[in-house]
Design a protein around this motif. Structure first.
Motif, PDB file in Angstrom:
ATOM      1  N   LEU A 188       3.038  -1.002   8.556  1.00  0.00           N
ATOM      2  CA  LEU A 188       4.505  -0.991   8.505  1.00  0.00           C
ATOM      3  C   LEU A 188       5.122  -1.048   9.909  1.00  0.00           C
ATOM      4  N   LYS A 204       0.831  -1.211   0.000  1.00  0.00           N
ATOM      5  CA  LYS A 204       0.000   0.000   0.000  1.00  0.00           C
ATOM      6  C   LYS A 204       0.863   1.258   0.000  1.00  0.00           C
ATOM      7  N   ALA A 205       2.002   1.223   0.712  1.00  0.00           N
ATOM      8  CA  ALA A 205       2.896   2.382   0.734  1.00  0.00           C
ATOM      9  C   ALA A 205       3.508   2.630  -0.641  1.00  0.00           C
ATOM     10  N   PRO A 249      -1.584   1.807   5.917  1.00  0.00           N
ATOM     11  CA  PRO A 249      -0.194   1.448   5.599  1.00  0.00           C
ATOM     12  C   PRO A 249       0.795   1.805   6.714  1.00  0.00           C
ATOM     13  N   ILE A 250       0.568   2.893   7.408  1.00  0.00           N
ATOM     14  CA  ILE A 250       1.513   3.314   8.445  1.00  0.00           C
ATOM     15  C   ILE A 250       1.457   2.338   9.621  1.00  0.00           C
TER      16      ILE A 250
END
Length: 137
Positions: A134, A49-50, A130-131
């Motif tokens: 991760l 996604k990032a 995404p953050i």
């Protein structure tokens, strides 16, 4: 004849009920497997996604996995079932007929069950941030 027809109808209904319960249990198993897969691959989802993968891309990835998983289970079940029925027919001297259209319908239905029960895990994976993904260890 009427007595035999009613008995066969009841038997068909019982076998259909058992098959429906088996499909539901199998679908729940597929959903559990896919939820574990999503949890284990949270970091991979975050990286994808990032790097620009859309929600739709992640959703399609996990739906495809669940469809393939359930279709392979359906194919394995058909092979085992056909083999056992073939052995029984051979032992009893009865010819066994396997219709390809029915086999394709069964595998297709199996894949559809996988897609249906894979919707929740796929949407969970697709909607992950995404953050946060991760940072997941």
């Amino acid at each position: 004849m009427g007595s035999i027809d009613s008995m066969m109808g009841g038997l068909s209904l019982a076998v259909g009920g058992i098959a429906a319960i088996s499909l539901i249990v199998g679908g729940i198993g597929i959903m559990n497997i896919m939820l574990v897969s999503v949890t284990e691959r949270t970091r991979e989802i975050g990286i994808r996604k990032a790097l620009g993968a859309r929600t739709r891309d992640v959703m399609i990835q996990f739906l495809t996995e669940s469809a393939i998983l359930s279709a392979m289970g359906g194919i394995l079940g058909i092979l085992i079932g056909t083999g056992l029925v073939g052995l029984g027919g051979l032992a009893l001297g009865v010819p066994v007929v396997v219709k390809p259209a029915v086999v394709l319908l069964a595998v297709g239905f199996s894949a559809m069950v996988g897609i249906f029960f894979g919707l929740y895990p796929a949407s969970k994976a697709a909607k992950s941030d995404p953050i946060d993904a991760l940072r997941y260890e």
